[in-house]
Motif scaffolding. Sequence first.
Motif, mmCIF file in Angstrom:
data_model
loop_
_atom_site.group_PDB
_atom_site.id
_atom_site.type_symbol
_atom_site.label_atom_id
_atom_site.label_comp_id
_atom_site.label_asym_id
_atom_site.label_seq_id
_atom_site.Cartn_x
_atom_site.Cartn_y
_atom_site.Cartn_z
ATOM 1 N N GLU A 149 0.838 -1.446 -0.525
ATOM 2 C CA GLU A 149 0.110 0.262 0.122
ATOM 3 C C GLU A 149 1.401 1.540 -0.196
ATOM 4 O O GLU A 149 0.226 2.252 -0.858
ATOM 5 N N HIS A 150 2.002 1.286 0.517
ATOM 6 C CA HIS A 150 2.423 2.475 0.764
ATOM 7 C C HIS A 150 3.078 3.199 -0.479
ATOM 8 O O HIS A 150 3.541 3.663 -1.164
ATOM 9 N N LYS A 151 3.656 2.059 -1.205
ATOM 10 C CA LYS A 151 4.085 2.475 -3.200
ATOM 11 C C LYS A 151 3.038 3.175 -3.680
ATOM 12 O O LYS A 151 3.444 3.489 -4.357
ATOM 13 N N THR A 152 1.951 2.089 -2.708
ATOM 14 C CA THR A 152 1.184 3.140 -4.520
ATOM 15 C C THR A 152 0.575 4.431 -3.376
ATOM 16 O O THR A 152 -0.507 5.455 -3.997
ATOM 17 N N TYR A 153 -0.345 4.355 -2.334
ATOM 18 C CA TYR A 153 -0.962 5.646 -1.334
ATOM 19 C C TYR A 153 0.137 6.249 0.049
ATOM 20 O O TYR A 153 0.841 5.609 0.145
ATOM 21 N N SER A 154 -0.506 7.356 -0.548
ATOM 22 C CA SER A 154 0.321 8.281 0.473
ATOM 23 C C SER A 154 0.024 8.934 1.738
ATOM 24 O O SER A 154 -1.589 7.991 2.032
ATOM 25 N N LYS A 155 0.476 8.568 2.831
ATOM 26 C CA LYS A 155 0.163 8.477 3.978
ATOM 27 C C LYS A 155 0.125 9.720 4.828
ATOM 28 O O LYS A 155 0.749 10.760 4.163
ATOM 29 N N GLY A 156 -1.370 9.921 5.749
ATOM 30 C CA GLY A 156 -1.782 10.768 6.851
ATOM 31 C C GLY A 156 -0.346 11.286 7.761
ATOM 32 O O GLY A 156 0.484 10.494 8.459
ATOM 33 N N THR A 157 -0.597 12.508 7.779
ATOM 34 C CA THR A 157 -0.124 13.047 8.731
ATOM 35 C C THR A 157 -0.921 13.595 10.119
ATOM 36 O O THR A 157 0.366 13.942 11.492
ATOM 37 N N GLU A 158 -2.509 14.009 9.944
ATOM 38 C CA GLU A 158 -2.628 14.326 11.230
ATOM 39 C C GLU A 158 -4.120 13.757 11.470
ATOM 40 O O GLU A 158 -4.534 12.801 10.953
ATOM 41 N N ARG A 159 -4.146 12.701 13.159
ATOM 42 C CA ARG A 159 -5.123 12.747 13.688
ATOM 43 C C ARG A 159 -6.327 13.511 13.617
ATOM 44 O O ARG A 159 -5.635 14.755 13.583
ATOM 45 N N LEU A 160 -7.610 13.199 13.073
ATOM 46 C CA LEU A 160 -8.771 13.618 13.220
ATOM 47 C C LEU A 160 -9.591 13.267 14.341
ATOM 48 O O LEU A 160 -9.374 12.609 14.688
ATOM 49 N N ILE A 161 -9.778 14.631 15.230
ATOM 50 C CA ILE A 161 -10.834 14.296 16.066
ATOM 51 C C ILE A 161 -11.989 14.930 15.821
ATOM 52 O O ILE A 161 -12.402 16.399 15.757
ATOM 53 N N VAL A 162 -13.315 14.198 15.923
ATOM 54 C CA VAL A 162 -14.620 14.966 15.214
ATOM 55 C C VAL A 162 -15.210 15.120 16.549
ATOM 56 O O VAL A 162 -15.761 14.155 17.499
ATOM 57 N N ASP A 163 -15.832 15.628 16.257
ATOM 58 C CA ASP A 163 -17.214 16.903 17.563
ATOM 59 C C ASP A 163 -18.460 16.414 16.742
ATOM 60 O O ASP A 163 -18.487 17.145 16.178
ATOM 61 N N TYR A 164 -19.364 15.755 17.633
ATOM 62 C CA TYR A 164 -20.433 15.259 17.012
ATOM 63 C C TYR A 164 -21.014 14.804 18.284
ATOM 64 O O TYR A 164 -21.623 13.986 18.670
ATOM 65 N N LYS A 165 -21.864 15.515 18.159
ATOM 66 C CA LYS A 165 -23.457 15.107 19.157
ATOM 67 C C LYS A 165 -23.237 15.650 20.990
ATOM 68 O O LYS A 165 -23.103 14.703 21.510
ATOM 69 N N GLY A 166 -22.148 16.305 21.069
ATOM 70 C CA GLY A 166 -20.982 16.522 22.129
ATOM 71 C C GLY A 166 -20.095 15.004 22.322
ATOM 72 O O GLY A 166 -19.425 14.835 23.496
ATOM 73 N N TRP A 167 -20.006 13.987 21.133
ATOM 74 C CA TRP A 167 -18.814 13.371 21.667
ATOM 75 C C TRP A 167 -17.715 13.222 20.698
ATOM 76 O O TRP A 167 -17.618 13.975 19.863
ATOM 77 N N LYS A 168 -16.314 13.120 21.283
ATOM 78 C CA LYS A 168 -15.247 12.852 20.608
ATOM 79 C C LYS A 168 -14.906 12.093 20.254
ATOM 80 O O LYS A 168 -14.252 10.465 20.792
ATOM 81 N N ILE A 169 -14.941 11.736 19.102
ATOM 82 C CA ILE A 169 -14.680 11.138 18.689
ATOM 83 C C ILE A 169 -13.019 10.416 17.570
ATOM 84 O O ILE A 169 -13.302 11.019 16.446
ATOM 85 N N CYS A 170 -12.836 9.892 17.311
ATOM 86 C CA CYS A 170 -11.241 9.623 16.556
ATOM 87 C C CYS A 170 -11.493 8.209 15.722
ATOM 88 O O CYS A 170 -11.024 7.443 16.291
ATOM 89 N N PRO A 171 -11.845 8.646 14.560
ATOM 90 C CA PRO A 171 -11.380 7.679 12.926
ATOM 91 C C PRO A 171 -10.144 7.213 12.855
ATOM 92 O O PRO A 171 -9.955 8.691 12.811
ATOM 93 N N LEU A 172 -10.272 5.673 12.800
ATOM 94 C CA LEU A 172 -8.618 5.314 11.893
ATOM 95 C C LEU A 172 -9.423 4.949 10.796
ATOM 96 O O LEU A 172 -9.941 4.177 10.967
ATOM 97 N N VAL A 173 -7.903 4.044 10.463
ATOM 98 C CA VAL A 173 -8.082 3.150 9.008
ATOM 99 C C VAL A 173 -7.110 1.706 9.212
ATOM 100 O O VAL A 173 -5.905 1.597 9.182
ATOM 101 N N CYS A 174 -8.083 0.476 9.229
ATOM 102 C CA CYS A 174 -7.578 -0.751 9.638
ATOM 103 C C CYS A 174 -6.189 -0.677 10.105
ATOM 104 O O CYS A 174 -5.808 -0.865 11.021
ATOM 105 N N TYR A 175 -4.772 -0.496 9.734
ATOM 106 C CA TYR A 175 -3.620 -0.852 9.559
ATOM 107 C C TYR A 175 -3.381 -0.040 11.028
ATOM 108 O O TYR A 175 -1.980 -0.426 11.948
ATOM 109 N N ASP A 176 -3.885 1.218 11.011
ATOM 110 C CA ASP A 176 -3.539 2.087 12.316
ATOM 111 C C ASP A 176 -4.113 1.086 13.784
ATOM 112 O O ASP A 176 -3.356 1.781 14.246
#
Length: 261
Positions: free
Chosen positions: A121-148
């Motif tokens: 996957e590293h040969k095709t896709y560039s990696k992200g550099t920043e984590r995301l914290i979503v504020d939704y309905k007063g909930w703090k949500i951290c969404p990540l992907v598979c190998y993470d």
Amino acid sequence: MLNSETLNVTLIQSQLHWENAEENRRMFSEKINSISEETDLIILPEMFPTGFSMNASNLAEEINGTTLKWMISEAKKSNAAITGSVIVSEESNFYNRLFFVFPDGNYKIYDKKHTFTLAGEHKTYSKGTERLIVDYKGWKICPLVCYDLRFPVWARNTEDYDLLLYVANWPKKRTSAWDALLKARAIENMSYCIGVNRVGFDGNNHEYSGHSAVYDVLGEQISTKEYEIEFIETVSITKEHIAATRGHLKFLQDRDRFQLE
């Protein structure tokens, strides 16, 4: 957006049509329309329009491509947030990009940090550099992907988030690791942890066993569906459980302080 003490989360565990975004969008529209319980958040697998493909040059969508527009439409129709990852092209790079789309059509993005080197996957896709914290309905949500999931430092709960979630195409041969790591991430971060994986075979004949699940702050599984079949399940998670557990077991107060390079 009103705060909610309870968040109803719907997991959609499904087979995927290999490299066929139009058919996958049609299929997931049917599944979303079939959700019978009231829900706040709908979680789809990693690369849900295509399957886990390295054929990005033929499959990648533009930043505001068809699948994002579809997600916005479905979020508005269902009055629920929708998340899942999509192959995206931006400035001559490809990304395994998670979209978190709110019911009003606004959205946040997270680019997968840990690209899966075993599959190239590293040969095709560039990696992200920043984590995301979503504020939704007063909930703090951290969404990540598979190998993470294999990298606990990246998921470390330094922001006191309430929910950690992973969208995935995690192969059957490493199911035991998936189960163990999801549970561990819940326990060590004292947060709910949800993993949504696919089932079936992909175009490379890799098999996926699902095992999508919801774990509470103590690492107890609270989802109930059968593991290796297609299913839709809605699970209610509560702020009360988080507050009561963290109030009694103050483990997060003893966490190590560090910065990632």
